[in-house]
Scaffold this active site. Sequence first.
Site, PDB file in Angstrom:
ATOM      1  N   LYS A  82      24.818  -4.438  -3.398  1.00 49.71           N
ATOM      2  CA  LYS A  82      26.195  -4.425  -3.538  1.00 49.71           C
ATOM      3  C   LYS A  82      26.861  -3.766  -2.500  1.00 49.71           C
ATOM      4  O   LYS A  82      28.118  -3.886  -2.381  1.00 49.71           O
ATOM      5  CB  LYS A  82      26.737  -3.778  -4.679  1.00 49.71           C
ATOM      6  CG  LYS A  82      26.168  -4.215  -5.947  1.00 49.71           C
ATOM      7  CD  LYS A  82      26.679  -3.469  -7.254  1.00 49.71           C
ATOM      8  CE  LYS A  82      26.094  -3.604  -8.427  1.00 49.71           C
ATOM      9  NZ  LYS A  82      26.446  -2.500  -9.428  1.00 49.71           N
ATOM     10  N   ARG A 112       0.799  -1.325  -0.090  1.00 54.92           N
ATOM     11  CA  ARG A 112      -0.043   0.124   0.002  1.00 54.92           C
ATOM     12  C   ARG A 112       0.903   1.187  -0.067  1.00 54.92           C
ATOM     13  O   ARG A 112       0.572   2.283  -0.717  1.00 54.92           O
ATOM     14  CB  ARG A 112      -0.926  -0.014   1.174  1.00 54.92           C
ATOM     15  CG  ARG A 112      -2.225  -0.700   1.012  1.00 54.92           C
ATOM     16  CD  ARG A 112      -2.737  -1.273   2.246  1.00 54.92           C
ATOM     17  NE  ARG A 112      -1.686  -2.276   2.640  1.00 54.92           N
ATOM     18  CZ  ARG A 112      -1.992  -3.881   2.382  1.00 54.92           C
ATOM     19  NH1 ARG A 112      -2.925  -3.870   1.638  1.00 54.92           N
ATOM     20  NH2 ARG A 112      -1.221  -4.618   2.716  1.00 54.92           N
ATOM     21  N   THR A 113       1.902   1.183   0.948  1.00 52.75           N
ATOM     22  CA  THR A 113       2.499   2.544   1.060  1.00 52.75           C
ATOM     23  C   THR A 113       3.258   2.810  -0.179  1.00 52.75           C
ATOM     24  O   THR A 113       3.010   4.076  -1.005  1.00 52.75           O
ATOM     25  CB  THR A 113       3.502   2.477   2.004  1.00 52.75           C
ATOM     26  OG1 THR A 113       2.814   2.166   3.178  1.00 52.75           O
ATOM     27  CG2 THR A 113       4.345   3.864   2.297  1.00 52.75           C
ATOM     28  N   ARG A 141      11.605   3.732   3.049  1.00 53.07           N
ATOM     29  CA  ARG A 141      11.467   2.710   4.114  1.00 53.07           C
ATOM     30  C   ARG A 141      12.736   1.802   4.250  1.00 53.07           C
ATOM     31  O   ARG A 141      13.266   1.120   3.461  1.00 53.07           O
ATOM     32  CB  ARG A 141      10.062   1.733   3.523  1.00 53.07           C
ATOM     33  CG  ARG A 141       9.727   0.454   4.504  1.00 53.07           C
ATOM     34  CD  ARG A 141       8.805  -0.284   4.302  1.00 53.07           C
ATOM     35  NE  ARG A 141       7.496   0.530   4.607  1.00 53.07           N
ATOM     36  CZ  ARG A 141       6.146   0.170   4.520  1.00 53.07           C
ATOM     37  NH1 ARG A 141       6.025  -1.213   4.185  1.00 53.07           N
ATOM     38  NH2 ARG A 141       5.185   0.859   4.905  1.00 53.07           N
ATOM     39  N   HIS A 158       5.587   5.637  11.269  1.00 54.95           N
ATOM     40  CA  HIS A 158       5.048   5.474   9.876  1.00 54.95           C
ATOM     41  C   HIS A 158       4.189   6.570   9.957  1.00 54.95           C
ATOM     42  O   HIS A 158       2.866   6.692   9.829  1.00 54.95           O
ATOM     43  CB  HIS A 158       4.402   4.135   9.728  1.00 54.95           C
ATOM     44  CG  HIS A 158       4.142   4.002   8.337  1.00 54.95           C
ATOM     45  ND1 HIS A 158       3.937   4.739   7.235  1.00 54.95           N
ATOM     46  CD2 HIS A 158       3.577   2.598   7.876  1.00 54.95           C
ATOM     47  CE1 HIS A 158       3.708   3.991   6.263  1.00 54.95           C
ATOM     48  NE2 HIS A 158       3.495   2.972   6.398  1.00 54.95           N
TER      49      HIS A 158
HETATM   50  N1  ASP Z   1       1.810  -1.777   6.433  1.00 55.55           N
HETATM   51  C1  ASP Z   1       1.993  -1.283   7.847  1.00 55.55           C
HETATM   52  C2  ASP Z   1       3.458  -1.123   8.092  1.00 55.55           C
HETATM   53  O1  ASP Z   1       4.205  -1.209   7.229  1.00 55.55           O
HETATM   54  C3  ASP Z   1       1.225  -2.202   9.075  1.00 55.55           C
HETATM   55  C4  ASP Z   1       1.993  -3.688   8.867  1.00 55.55           C
HETATM   56  O2  ASP Z   1       2.957  -3.928   7.984  1.00 55.55           O
HETATM   57  O3  ASP Z   1       1.394  -4.627   9.522  1.00 55.55           O
HETATM   58  O4  ASP Z   1       3.857  -0.863   9.229  1.00 55.55           O
END
Ligand code: ASP
Length: 332
Positions: free
Chosen positions: A110, A80-81, A131, A159
């Site tokens: 690398k 999703r993100t 991320r 987050h």
């Molecule tokens: N998508 C959310 C996160 O990246 C929640 C999860 O992964 O449980 O933190």
Amino acid sequence: MATEGNASTDNGRKKVGLAPRLDNGFYGQDIISVSQFTRENLEYIFGIAEEMRAIVKRVGSTDLLKGTVLACLFYEPSTRTSSSFIAAMSRLGGTVIPITQGVQFSSVSKGESLPDTIRTLESYADVMVIRHPEMGSAQIAADYARKPIINGGDGVGEHPTQALLDLFTIKEELGRVDGLDIGMVGDLRYGRTVHSLARLLCLYDIRFNFVSPEILRLPLDVMNGIRKRGLPVTETYDVADIISDVDVLYVTRVQKERFADLAQYEEVRGLYVITPELMGQAKEKMIVMHPLPRVGEISYGVDSDPRAAYFRQMENGMYIRMALLAAVLGKA
Ligand code: ASP
């Protein structure tokens, strides 16, 4: 974003410390932590997100960010993100360098350091989303970068963009935040979305109801922040203790990837499952939320319940991320 003019102190790292409060406008600023937000600048972003939704519903896209480039650097899995940031940029007319599922094919594999990868990407992009499995990594990236960095999840840390879309969803669904009873269920220890949302909710007058097994209780620093703010808190092991009181039930996945001892994970997995029967005890006007992915915490039978807000919550993510991109690029 590194501050111009500061003497280079540590191998090109220009700025060390916490990201500052966001000024109205957000232009050129990093989004690292929810602690940067005030009620006023949240309203500002939510207002833009509503406009973004109207644009998407009406015409699908705009050329507001035409000619600008977003780099998406994901060292951890994401559905999703990453895809909502990519969709957000595309709907605003910009383009994306997606180093997401393919991070194993980039120079990261690398052994390239995070600062070098960031310096590389900022020579091509105007804004970066990162991320990374380590807490504090987004801040480190921001310290080196001259372009805005958006934290897309830093390990068990924060987050922030998820917390913004969560709060936006609460406001949209229930019309207010002050006065609500918020229940948070599951992995409160490792769930970064819980940490960010709980911190952000401290800007409001609410009651917290935490539900977790002992080993997954909320970290002390988050709990201390709530206590310092003087907000009422209850903690329990059983969802049944709170289900009839809450306006929001925020359910989370047990974060398997954070456990050093998988036997411990096995002990707590599957502990909480929200079922239609359990929903029978909930208020008529309340919402069930989940940052997703779910791995059994909410049974599929709940999906058709109008109080199940998790898919609407997910859609809101794109509008919030469109708003944030437009704001940090000075086009909001
Ligand atoms: N998508 C959310 C996160 O990246 C929640 C999860 O992964 O449980 O933190």
